[in-house]
Design a protein around this motif. Structure first.
Motif, PDB file in Angstrom:
ATOM      1  N   ASP A   1     -23.632 -50.073 -34.100  1.00 14.76           N
ATOM      2  CA  ASP A   1     -23.019 -49.448 -35.259  1.00 14.76           C
ATOM      3  C   ASP A   1     -22.449 -48.073 -34.880  1.00 14.76           C
ATOM      4  O   ASP A   1     -22.972 -47.387 -33.998  1.00 14.76           O
ATOM      5  N   LYS A   2     -21.383 -47.641 -35.535  1.00 12.17           N
ATOM      6  CA  LYS A   2     -20.764 -46.354 -35.230  1.00 12.17           C
ATOM      7  C   LYS A   2     -21.710 -45.192 -35.506  1.00 12.17           C
ATOM      8  O   LYS A   2     -21.731 -44.208 -34.786  1.00 12.17           O
ATOM      9  N   SER A   3     -22.496 -45.303 -36.554  1.00 10.97           N
ATOM     10  CA  SER A   3     -23.407 -44.202 -36.905  1.00 10.97           C
ATOM     11  C   SER A   3     -24.490 -44.021 -35.837  1.00 10.97           C
ATOM     12  O   SER A   3     -24.937 -42.913 -35.572  1.00 10.97           O
ATOM     13  N   LYS A   4     -24.936 -45.102 -35.212  1.00 13.50           N
ATOM     14  CA  LYS A   4     -25.954 -45.005 -34.159  1.00 13.50           C
ATOM     15  C   LYS A   4     -25.359 -44.494 -32.857  1.00 13.50           C
ATOM     16  O   LYS A   4     -26.023 -43.844 -32.065  1.00 13.50           O
ATOM     17  N   ARG A   5     -24.083 -44.800 -32.619  1.00 10.73           N
ATOM     18  CA  ARG A   5     -23.440 -44.405 -31.381  1.00 10.73           C
ATOM     19  C   ARG A   5     -23.278 -42.887 -31.269  1.00 10.73           C
ATOM     20  O   ARG A   5     -23.276 -42.328 -30.179  1.00 10.73           O
ATOM     21  N   LEU A   6     -23.177 -42.196 -32.378  1.00 11.58           N
ATOM     22  CA  LEU A   6     -22.983 -40.751 -32.363  1.00 11.58           C
ATOM     23  C   LEU A   6     -24.207 -39.999 -31.836  1.00 11.58           C
ATOM     24  O   LEU A   6     -24.083 -38.917 -31.289  1.00 11.58           O
ATOM     25  N   PHE A   7     -25.374 -40.576 -32.019  1.00 10.59           N
ATOM     26  CA  PHE A   7     -26.595 -39.873 -31.647  1.00 10.59           C
ATOM     27  C   PHE A   7     -27.093 -40.188 -30.239  1.00 10.59           C
ATOM     28  O   PHE A   7     -28.079 -39.624 -29.808  1.00 10.59           O
ATOM     29  N   LEU A   8     -26.427 -41.081 -29.547  1.00  7.23           N
ATOM     30  CA  LEU A   8     -26.843 -41.386 -28.182  1.00  7.23           C
ATOM     31  C   LEU A   8     -26.419 -40.273 -27.240  1.00  7.23           C
ATOM     32  O   LEU A   8     -25.300 -39.778 -27.310  1.00  7.23           O
ATOM     33  N   LYS A   9     -27.306 -39.884 -26.361  1.00  8.18           N
ATOM     34  CA  LYS A   9     -26.986 -38.842 -25.385  1.00  8.18           C
ATOM     35  C   LYS A   9     -26.361 -39.490 -24.158  1.00  8.18           C
ATOM     36  O   LYS A   9     -26.669 -40.624 -23.815  1.00  8.18           O
ATOM     37  N   SER A  10     -25.522 -38.737 -23.502  1.00  8.70           N
ATOM     38  CA  SER A  10     -24.931 -39.263 -22.274  1.00  8.70           C
ATOM     39  C   SER A  10     -25.998 -39.279 -21.180  1.00  8.70           C
ATOM     40  O   SER A  10     -26.891 -38.431 -21.144  1.00  8.70           O
ATOM     41  N   LYS A  11     -25.906 -40.230 -20.294  1.00 15.27           N
ATOM     42  CA  LYS A  11     -26.933 -40.387 -19.266  1.00 15.27           C
ATOM     43  C   LYS A  11     -26.446 -39.835 -17.926  1.00 15.27           C
ATOM     44  O   LYS A  11     -26.579 -40.463 -16.893  1.00 15.27           O
ATOM     45  N   ARG A  12     -25.868 -38.645 -17.972  1.00 14.26           N
ATOM     46  CA  ARG A  12     -25.441 -37.996 -16.737  1.00 14.26           C
ATOM     47  C   ARG A  12     -26.645 -37.433 -16.020  1.00 14.26           C
ATOM     48  O   ARG A  12     -27.500 -36.792 -16.625  1.00 14.26           O
ATOM     49  N   SER A  13     -26.684 -37.655 -14.738  1.00 18.49           N
ATOM     50  CA  SER A  13     -27.783 -37.078 -13.973  1.00 18.49           C
ATOM     51  C   SER A  13     -27.360 -35.696 -13.477  1.00 18.49           C
ATOM     52  O   SER A  13     -26.198 -35.469 -13.171  1.00 18.49           O
ATOM     53  N   PHE A  14     -28.290 -34.802 -13.428  1.00 18.59           N
ATOM     54  CA  PHE A  14     -27.999 -33.477 -12.908  1.00 18.59           C
ATOM     55  C   PHE A  14     -29.122 -33.065 -11.970  1.00 18.59           C
ATOM     56  O   PHE A  14     -30.265 -33.487 -12.104  1.00 18.59           O
ATOM     57  N   ARG A  15     -28.746 -32.240 -11.026  1.00 13.77           N
ATOM     58  CA  ARG A  15     -29.707 -31.773 -10.038  1.00 13.77           C
ATOM     59  C   ARG A  15     -30.256 -30.426 -10.493  1.00 13.77           C
ATOM     60  O   ARG A  15     -29.505 -29.489 -10.718  1.00 13.77           O
ATOM     61  N   ARG A  16     -31.541 -30.370 -10.645  1.00 12.26           N
ATOM     62  CA  ARG A  16     -32.162 -29.131 -11.088  1.00 12.26           C
ATOM     63  C   ARG A  16     -32.231 -28.156  -9.925  1.00 12.26           C
ATOM     64  O   ARG A  16     -32.703 -28.500  -8.844  1.00 12.26           O
ATOM     65  N   ARG A  17     -31.750 -26.940 -10.157  1.00 10.97           N
ATOM     66  CA  ARG A  17     -31.742 -25.933  -9.099  1.00 10.97           C
ATOM     67  C   ARG A  17     -33.124 -25.321  -8.939  1.00 10.97           C
ATOM     68  O   ARG A  17     -33.863 -25.164  -9.902  1.00 10.97           O
TER      69      ARG A  17
END
Length: 102
Positions: free
Chosen positions: A2-18
């Motif tokens: 559903d469109k309403s559920k899609r807005l709350f999903l976070k992107s699953k980008r990985s990042f390297r913690r410094r």
């Protein structure tokens, strides 16, 4: 989905913690020149907290340590080698002018 559920999903980008710039065992002191020199620019200025990635308390301690090291002359206040070279060249020209006047 559903469109309403899609807005709350976070992107699953990985990042390297410094890694933190100051380890827990490091002692912030004016005698610790290896540590202090990491937080000074090439011109001899104290780098900002945002650049250093330090906490407020760590930045205050680093600033105090750098100022104490400068007062005790283990660190220079300015690190302008170009300015020093210019001053040498101007003294040479002024002495040359004085010799010509005589």
């Amino acid at each position: 989905m559903d469109k309403s559920k899609r807005l709350f999903l976070k992107s699953k980008r990985s990042f390297r913690r410094r890694l933190p710039p100051i380890q827990s065992g490091d002692q912030i002191d004016y005698k610790n020149m290896g540590l202090i020199s990491r937080f000074i620019s090439e011109q001899g200025k104290i780098l900002s907290r945002r650049v250093n990635r330090l906490t407020l308390k760590q930045q205050r301690l680093i600033t105090i340590a750098i100022k104490q090291a400068r007062i005790l002359s283990s660190l220079p206040f300015l690190n302008n080698e170009k300015q020093f070279e210019k001053s040498e060249s101007t003294t040479k020209t002024t002495t040359a002018l004085k010799k010509k006047k005589k």
